[in-house]
Enzyme design. Structure first.
Site, short mmCIF file in Angstrom:
data_model
loop_
_atom_site.label_atom_id
_atom_site.label_comp_id
_atom_site.label_asym_id
_atom_site.label_seq_id
_atom_site.Cartn_x
_atom_site.Cartn_y
_atom_site.Cartn_z
CE LYS A 91 -4.39 -1.33 1.66
NZ LYS A 91 -4.26 -2.53 1.00
CG ASP A 125 -2.82 -3.72 -2.41
OD1 ASP A 125 -2.57 -4.26 -3.40
OD2 ASP A 125 -2.91 -3.67 -1.18
CG MET A 126 -6.19 2.83 -6.68
SD MET A 126 -4.70 3.73 -6.99
CE MET A 126 -4.23 3.07 -8.77
NE ARG A 175 -5.02 -7.24 -6.42
CZ ARG A 175 -4.34 -6.84 -5.61
NH1 ARG A 175 -4.47 -5.84 -5.07
NH2 ARG A 175 -3.39 -7.54 -5.05
CE LYS A 178 -18.91 -5.98 -7.52
NZ LYS A 178 -19.69 -6.68 -6.86
N GLY A 179 -13.38 -1.93 -6.20
CA GLY A 179 -12.92 -0.65 -5.26
C GLY A 179 -13.71 -0.65 -3.79
CB THR A 217 -14.63 -9.86 -8.58
OG1 THR A 217 -15.95 -9.77 -8.13
CG2 THR A 217 -14.72 -11.04 -9.50
NE ARG A 279 -9.64 -1.13 3.30
CZ ARG A 279 -8.47 -0.75 3.96
NH1 ARG A 279 -8.64 0.34 4.78
NH2 ARG A 279 -7.34 -1.41 3.76
NE ARG A 280 -12.12 -7.22 2.31
CZ ARG A 280 -11.36 -6.35 1.95
NH1 ARG A 280 -10.22 -6.01 2.21
NH2 ARG A 280 -11.76 -5.54 1.09
C1 LIG Z 1 -7.26 -10.01 -4.44
C2 LIG Z 1 -8.16 -8.58 -4.17
C3 LIG Z 1 -7.44 -7.37 -4.07
C4 LIG Z 1 -7.98 -6.36 -3.74
N1 LIG Z 1 -7.26 -5.16 -4.06
C5 LIG Z 1 -8.02 -4.04 -3.58
C6 LIG Z 1 -7.41 -2.76 -3.96
O1 LIG Z 1 -6.17 -2.66 -4.16
N2 LIG Z 1 -8.05 -1.67 -3.82
C7 LIG Z 1 -9.47 -1.56 -3.67
O2 LIG Z 1 -9.93 -0.65 -3.42
N3 LIG Z 1 -10.18 -2.72 -3.47
C8 LIG Z 1 -9.36 -3.85 -3.27
N4 LIG Z 1 -10.23 -5.02 -3.40
C9 LIG Z 1 -11.58 -4.94 -2.89
C10 LIG Z 1 -12.31 -4.91 -4.03
O3 LIG Z 1 -12.50 -3.60 -4.41
C11 LIG Z 1 -14.02 -5.17 -3.26
O4 LIG Z 1 -14.15 -4.13 -2.35
C12 LIG Z 1 -14.16 -6.48 -2.91
O5 LIG Z 1 -13.29 -7.52 -3.64
C13 LIG Z 1 -15.51 -6.81 -2.94
O6 LIG Z 1 -16.26 -6.87 -4.28
P1 LIG Z 1 -16.61 -8.26 -4.97
O7 LIG Z 1 -16.37 -7.80 -6.21
O8 LIG Z 1 -16.18 -9.30 -4.16
O9 LIG Z 1 -18.22 -7.91 -4.79
P2 LIG Z 1 -19.12 -7.95 -3.79
O10 LIG Z 1 -20.55 -7.71 -4.43
O11 LIG Z 1 -18.85 -6.98 -2.66
O12 LIG Z 1 -19.32 -9.27 -3.04
C14 LIG Z 1 -19.75 -10.40 -3.94
C15 LIG Z 1 -20.04 -11.48 -2.77
O13 LIG Z 1 -18.62 -11.94 -2.18
C16 LIG Z 1 -19.08 -12.23 -0.77
N5 LIG Z 1 -18.31 -11.38 -0.12
C17 LIG Z 1 -17.65 -10.21 -0.20
N6 LIG Z 1 -16.91 -9.60 0.30
C18 LIG Z 1 -17.07 -10.54 1.53
C19 LIG Z 1 -16.40 -10.52 3.03
N7 LIG Z 1 -15.72 -9.33 3.37
N8 LIG Z 1 -17.01 -11.40 3.86
C20 LIG Z 1 -17.96 -12.45 3.54
N9 LIG Z 1 -18.44 -12.50 2.09
C21 LIG Z 1 -17.78 -11.45 1.23
C22 LIG Z 1 -20.55 -11.97 -0.58
O14 LIG Z 1 -21.13 -13.50 -0.71
C23 LIG Z 1 -20.89 -10.91 -1.65
O15 LIG Z 1 -22.20 -11.08 -1.93
C24 LIG Z 1 -9.58 -6.31 -3.74
C25 LIG Z 1 -10.14 -7.60 -3.65
C26 LIG Z 1 -9.69 -8.59 -4.08
C27 LIG Z 1 -10.35 -9.79 -4.30
#
Ligand SMILES: Cc1cc2nc3c(=O)[nH]c(=O)nc-3n(C[C@H](O)[C@H](O)[C@H](O)COP(=O)(O)OP(=O)(O)OC[C@H]3O[C@@H](n4cnc5c(N)ncnc54)[C@H](O)[C@@H]3O)c2cc1C
Length: 301
Positions: A91, A125-126, A175, A178-179, A217, A279-280
């Site tokens: 980061k 990372d962003m 990578r 969504k953000g 995702t 955030r998680r």
């Molecule tokens: C490998 C990786 C690296 C990332 N790096 C960055 C980054 O550098 N910058 C940035 O802004 N974002 C980053 N993200 C986070 C990303 O932007 C999303 O916020 C996150 O992945 C949730 O989006 P989604 O596409 O999984 O869709 P969502 O619609 O949020 O999730 C889809 C489904 O996944 C499951 N799910 C998602 N999150 C959780 C959780 N925390 N606990 C339990 N179940 C969950 C649920 O069933 C949900 O309905 C990263 C994500 C991944 C996977």
């Protein structure tokens, strides 16, 4: 999310830290480097690769930024010594972006040079939109100077398709996610379906433009769209990878691997686990259930 989950989601800042720690332990490998190594060994045995993140962000003290560089150099040495299949994610604000951009660039450069020496890789990372321009500047510089680096683009940002147009001539390693940060309406799409559509649009742009893409995702519809796009474009499995976070939907992880795709899991570890965990938890659709179990002293399920 039902009403109770939403209530707990917005009340998370008031939940005591030990409860947050208990609920969030699924997302973090542990506090020590040995915990990360153990988690990666398990993932490698499953057939997945890893990217390791030392937890920490928003550093304002130059000594702490330097300490983060040393941690990452040690981490790369450990990855090599332990022969595990992992690269590193960093980061910029942990490496001093908010103190001085040039200092941050030099810090990430030092990590990238060590990664290059051992044929490894650094993902930048962003973070939130105040970091986007500087992060992309640092990425471009280090790609030209050292190589072995990639960065992240966020499908919720209005600017992402333009950034892809600018980056494609460099054969970038991106990578796409969504953000995760809360961004204003004049900068980021706010609606779930619009972000999804822009994810698919920008993913296709990247893949058809020759970028190496980490499709990051857990959204099953987007995983499907990714699989459909690589099939339609006739890509080799080495041209892209899927990426997921530790602790989120291991069943989907297995489905992706069983389909013959490469998959990398983001493995965070360290003592500074609170902001990442919050955030998680905000994204966990069943957060209330987990928080209630933790408060009642019941284990994770
Ligand atoms: C490998 C990786 C690296 C990332 N790096 C960055 C980054 O550098 N910058 C940035 O802004 N974002 C980053 N993200 C986070 C990303 O932007 C999303 O916020 C996150 O992945 C949730 O989006 P989604 O596409 O999984 O869709 P969502 O619609 O949020 O999730 C889809 C489904 O996944 C499951 N799910 C998602 N999150 C959780 C959780 N925390 N606990 C339990 N179940 C969950 C649920 O069933 C949900 O309905 C990263 C994500 C991944 C996977």
């Amino acid at each position: 999310m039902n009403f109770f989950d939403k209530l707990v989601k917005y009340g998370m800042p008031f939940v005591p830290k030990p409860i947050v720690g208990k609920v969030a332990q699924r997302y973090v490998a542990g506090e020590e480097i040995a915990d990360a190594v153990a988690a990666i060994r398990e993932l490698n045995a499953e057939g997945a690769m890893a990217t390791v993140d030392v937890l920490g962000e928003e550093v304002t003290d130059p000594a702490r930024a330097q300490a983060a560089v040393d941690q990452y150099l040690g981490l790369l040495d450990t990855i090599q010594a332990e022969s595990i299949d992992a690269n590193v994610s960093i980061k910029p604000t942990m490496l001093g972006l908010k103190i001085d951009e040039m200092m941050c660039r030099d810090h990430i450069g030092a990590i990238a040079r060590r990664a290059a020496k051992i044929e490894n890789f650094v993902r930048i990372d962003m973070e939130d939109h105040t970091c986007t321009d500087a992060t992309l500047r640092i990425y471009r510089d280090l790609l030209a100077e050292v190589g072995h680096v990639g960065t992240v683009l966020q499908a919720y940002l209005h600017r992402t398709a333009d950034d892809i147009n600018d980056l494609l001539p460099l054969a970038p390693n991106i990578r796409l996610c969504k953000g995760i940060y809360r961004e204003p309406r004049n900068i980021a799409w706010q609606q779930y379906e619009t972000v999804r559509s822009n994810f698919i649009h920008t993913l296709e742009k990247l893949l058809s433009g020759g970028a190496y893409v980490g499709i990051a995702t857990h959204d099953v519809h987007l995983v499907w769209a990714g699989m459909a796009a690589v099939d339609r474009l006739g890509l080799d499995r080495e041209d892209y990878e899927f990426q997921m976070l530790l602790g989120v939907d291991p069943e989907l992880r297995q489905i992706i691997l069983d389909r013959g795709h490469r998959l990398r899991v983001y493995v965070p570890f360290g003592r500074d686990w609170y902001p990442y965990s919050m955030r998680r938890l905000r994204e966990n659709p069943t957060v209330a259930h987990h928080v209630t179990r933790a408060i009642l002293g019941l284990g994770p399920r």
